[in-house]
Write a protein that holds these residues in place. Structure first.
Motif, mmCIF file in Angstrom:
data_model
loop_
_atom_site.group_PDB
_atom_site.id
_atom_site.type_symbol
_atom_site.label_atom_id
_atom_site.label_comp_id
_atom_site.label_asym_id
_atom_site.label_seq_id
_atom_site.Cartn_x
_atom_site.Cartn_y
_atom_site.Cartn_z
ATOM 1 N N PHE A 1 0.837 -1.203 0.000
ATOM 2 C CA PHE A 1 0.000 0.000 0.000
ATOM 3 C C PHE A 1 0.870 1.251 0.000
ATOM 4 O O PHE A 1 0.674 2.166 -0.808
ATOM 5 N N ARG A 2 1.841 1.282 0.911
ATOM 6 C CA ARG A 2 2.729 2.440 0.976
ATOM 7 C C ARG A 2 3.520 2.599 -0.320
ATOM 8 O O ARG A 2 3.745 3.709 -0.800
ATOM 9 N N GLN B 1 4.654 5.423 -5.434
ATOM 10 C CA GLN B 1 4.804 5.347 -6.887
ATOM 11 C C GLN B 1 3.889 6.348 -7.589
ATOM 12 O O GLN B 1 4.259 6.927 -8.618
ATOM 13 N N GLN B 2 2.707 6.559 -7.048
ATOM 14 C CA GLN B 2 1.802 7.553 -7.626
ATOM 15 C C GLN B 2 2.399 8.951 -7.522
ATOM 16 O O GLN B 2 2.306 9.757 -8.453
ATOM 17 N N ARG B 3 3.027 9.221 -6.388
ATOM 18 C CA ARG B 3 3.671 10.526 -6.213
ATOM 19 C C ARG B 3 4.874 10.665 -7.146
ATOM 20 O O ARG B 3 5.138 11.754 -7.668
ATOM 21 N N VAL B 4 5.588 9.562 -7.362
ATOM 22 C CA VAL B 4 6.718 9.586 -8.295
ATOM 23 C C VAL B 4 6.235 9.978 -9.687
ATOM 24 O O VAL B 4 6.867 10.795 -10.378
ATOM 25 N N ASP C 1 14.158 11.495 -4.478
ATOM 26 C CA ASP C 1 13.861 11.268 -3.059
ATOM 27 C C ASP C 1 12.677 10.317 -2.899
ATOM 28 O O ASP C 1 12.684 9.425 -2.041
ATOM 29 N N LEU C 2 11.652 10.506 -3.727
ATOM 30 C CA LEU C 2 10.476 9.633 -3.659
ATOM 31 C C LEU C 2 10.819 8.217 -4.103
ATOM 32 O O LEU C 2 10.334 7.238 -3.524
ATOM 33 N N GLU C 3 11.651 8.098 -5.131
ATOM 34 C CA GLU C 3 12.077 6.771 -5.593
ATOM 35 C C GLU C 3 12.868 6.060 -4.501
ATOM 36 O O GLU C 3 12.703 4.851 -4.283
ATOM 37 N N LYS D 1 11.846 2.516 -2.556
ATOM 38 C CA LYS D 1 12.757 1.377 -2.418
ATOM 39 C C LYS D 1 12.974 1.022 -0.949
ATOM 40 O O LYS D 1 13.071 -0.149 -0.585
ATOM 41 N N MET D 2 13.036 2.041 -0.106
ATOM 42 C CA MET D 2 13.223 1.802 1.323
ATOM 43 C C MET D 2 12.015 1.100 1.924
ATOM 44 O O MET D 2 12.153 0.190 2.756
#
Length: 209
Positions: free
Chosen positions: A66-67, A72-75, A105-107, A111-112
């Motif tokens: 979910f997170r 990914q949508q924000r990316v 930063d979002l990517e 990944k984190m």
């Protein structure tokens, strides 16, 4: 909490095994030490997953996915903004750099999130369960080409207007063998399916009546 039940139809097995096999062509030392939910689904019975472990892994997987989707949508949104900046005839280095940093930063955050999900899953498993999953990983590449061949032959039959009862029969047996960790028998089953679909009798294992 909804119980985690993973069925493994042959088509989904092919997708997972093919993806995993492709990843192995480019060794990833980090991925080698971690166990994605799909892999645990394949070896669920083989590793003797307890109900408590199952619930913990289910929660970690659902929360992580979910997170991950949200990030990914924000990316995508921030990437479109970066593309708009880059389409201009004269570029503003500061604006481009700032927007590129926002995307990166979002990517990194995505990944984190994925990594932390896998860390939580690994910490839920015992050393013995992890050892069994490593063995399962070693079996995966051998299935890729055989499953692909079986599906190719089945599709040829369907294209010719023929029924493929062998596929449905094999599907049920294959799911059970994979969940129980009987990988050699599962591979032999696929060999038998290929032989039947090819119209030969050279398979290692005939489908059970």
């Amino acid at each position: 909490m909804k119980k985690w039940r993973i069925l493994l139809p042959i088509c989904l097995a092919l997708l997972f095994l093919a993806t995993w096999s492709h990843a192995q062509k480019q060794p990833d030392p980090i991925a080698e030490e971690l166990y994605p939910p799909e892999l645990i689904g394949v070896g669920r019975e083989a590793i003797g997953l307890t109900q408590e472990q199952e619930d913990t892994i289910q929660e970690a997987a659902e929360d992580g996915r979910f997170r991950g989707r949200m990030l990914q949508q924000r990316v995508l949104v921030e990437t479109k903004r970066l593309e708009s900046l880059l389409k201009q005839d004269k570029l503003d280095p500061e604006a481009v750099g700032k927007q590129a940093s926002a995307v990166m930063d979002l990517e990194r955050d995505a990944k984190m999130e994925h990594l932390m999900m896998l860390v939580k899953i690994k910490n839920t498993l015992t050393a013995e369960q992890q050892a069994t999953l490593r063995k399962i990983k070693g079996q995966i590449p051998a299935f890729k080409s055989k499953l692909a061949r079986a599906l190719e032959l089945a599709q040829q039959r369907k294209d010719e207007g023929q029924a493929v009862p062998e596929l449905e029969k094999a599907k049920s047996q294959f799911e059970g063998l994979m969940r129980e960790g009987n990988f050699k028998e599962a591979e032999a089953l696929v060999d038998g399916l290929i032989a039947q679909l090819s119209g030969t009798n050279s398979g290692k294992q005939s489908l059970k009546r």
